[in-house]
Design an enzyme around this catalytic site. Structure first.
Site, mmCIF file in Angstrom:
data_model
loop_
_atom_site.group_PDB
_atom_site.id
_atom_site.type_symbol
_atom_site.label_atom_id
_atom_site.label_comp_id
_atom_site.label_asym_id
_atom_site.label_seq_id
_atom_site.Cartn_x
_atom_site.Cartn_y
_atom_site.Cartn_z
ATOM 1 N N GLU A 49 0.812 -1.116 0.094
ATOM 2 C CA GLU A 49 -0.009 0.139 0.023
ATOM 3 C C GLU A 49 1.026 1.270 -0.074
ATOM 4 O O GLU A 49 1.731 1.178 0.905
ATOM 5 C CB GLU A 49 -0.932 0.040 1.210
ATOM 6 C CG GLU A 49 -1.886 1.226 1.614
ATOM 7 C CD GLU A 49 -2.557 1.223 2.474
ATOM 8 O OE1 GLU A 49 -3.935 0.892 2.217
ATOM 9 O OE2 GLU A 49 -2.285 1.322 3.526
ATOM 10 N N ASP A 60 -4.188 11.576 7.864
ATOM 11 C CA ASP A 60 -3.005 10.906 8.647
ATOM 12 C C ASP A 60 -2.555 11.652 9.940
ATOM 13 O O ASP A 60 -2.811 12.889 9.719
ATOM 14 C CB ASP A 60 -1.926 10.835 7.494
ATOM 15 C CG ASP A 60 -2.498 9.813 6.487
ATOM 16 O OD1 ASP A 60 -2.716 8.466 6.840
ATOM 17 O OD2 ASP A 60 -2.416 10.155 5.259
ATOM 18 N N TYR A 178 -11.609 -1.658 2.547
ATOM 19 C CA TYR A 178 -10.817 -1.268 3.777
ATOM 20 C C TYR A 178 -11.350 -0.858 4.877
ATOM 21 O O TYR A 178 -12.197 -0.029 5.101
ATOM 22 C CB TYR A 178 -10.116 0.070 3.240
ATOM 23 C CG TYR A 178 -8.811 0.395 3.964
ATOM 24 C CD1 TYR A 178 -8.883 0.854 5.259
ATOM 25 C CD2 TYR A 178 -7.322 0.322 3.432
ATOM 26 C CE1 TYR A 178 -7.683 1.331 6.081
ATOM 27 C CE2 TYR A 178 -6.314 0.634 4.093
ATOM 28 C CZ TYR A 178 -6.481 1.179 5.495
ATOM 29 O OH TYR A 178 -5.485 1.467 6.106
#
Length: 196
Positions: A49, A60, A178
């Protein structure tokens, strides 16, 4: 059979899970990225990934934000990141490669050009966390360009999603889903808990 389908079938037959490390291309340098990614695969990574560095990675936490900063400071950009991916694809033709990146990096070249770049470099899947499910449903260009170029469009399944939302995600997602184990940005909390 796609690379993901083959990988998941092989792992299921061995009753094993997948080891899929994340790395920002260009950290520490673009040149070193190829060596690091090769070492990850040689060391047992089942798939990769990869992040293309972005100046404002809002989903993030500090670890990946710093990685993006180092990569951008080393001269990483979308063009040379795709070149690294091409080299990895040539060396490891069977390893699934997914991108986890931000929508501005898709809009900059255009959705059609972006998915063509993915196909030309050997990318198997793309996950864009700041593209909501509603946009994917309302704008068919996302699915059309991904499919036309043989790239799986992966979606996030949030921990607080209801059954209707999960059904829509499953309908619009390809390759794999995901699953987020908790809400929030990456790399901040050390423990996963049940959603409230």
């Amino acid at each position: 059979m796609s690379r993901y389908e083959k990988l998941f079938a092989d792992l299921k037959a061995k009753n094993e899970g997948a080891f899929v490390p994340f790395m920002t291309i260009g950290d520490p340098t673009v040149e070193d990225s190829f060596k690091v990614l090769s070492a990850l695969i040689d060391g047992g990574a089942d798939a990769l990934e990869l992040g293309i560095p972005f100046s404002d990675p809002g989903a993030d936490g500090p670890t990946i934000q710093e990685s993006d900063r180092r990569a951008l400071n080393s001269g990483a950009n979308t063009v040379n990141c795709f070149e690294v991916i091409k080299k990895i694809r040539q060396k490891y033709p069977d390893t699934p490669i997914g991108l986890l990146m931000y929508v501005n990096l898709v809009f900059a070249p255009g959705i059609d050009t972006f998915f063509k770049l993915c196909a030309d470099s050997g990318v198997d899947s793309v996950l864009i966390p700041d593209v909501p499910l509603q946009m994917i449903e309302m704008e068919p260009v996302w699915q059309e360009e991904a499919k036309k170029n043989g790239v799986d469009l992966v979606m996030l399944a949030p921990p607080n999603a209801d059954d209707e939302t999960l059904s829509k995600i499953a309908k619009n997602c390809h390759g794999y889903i995901y699953l987020l184990s908790r809400a929030g940005v990456t790399g901040v909390e050390k423990e996963a808990g049940k959603p409230i």
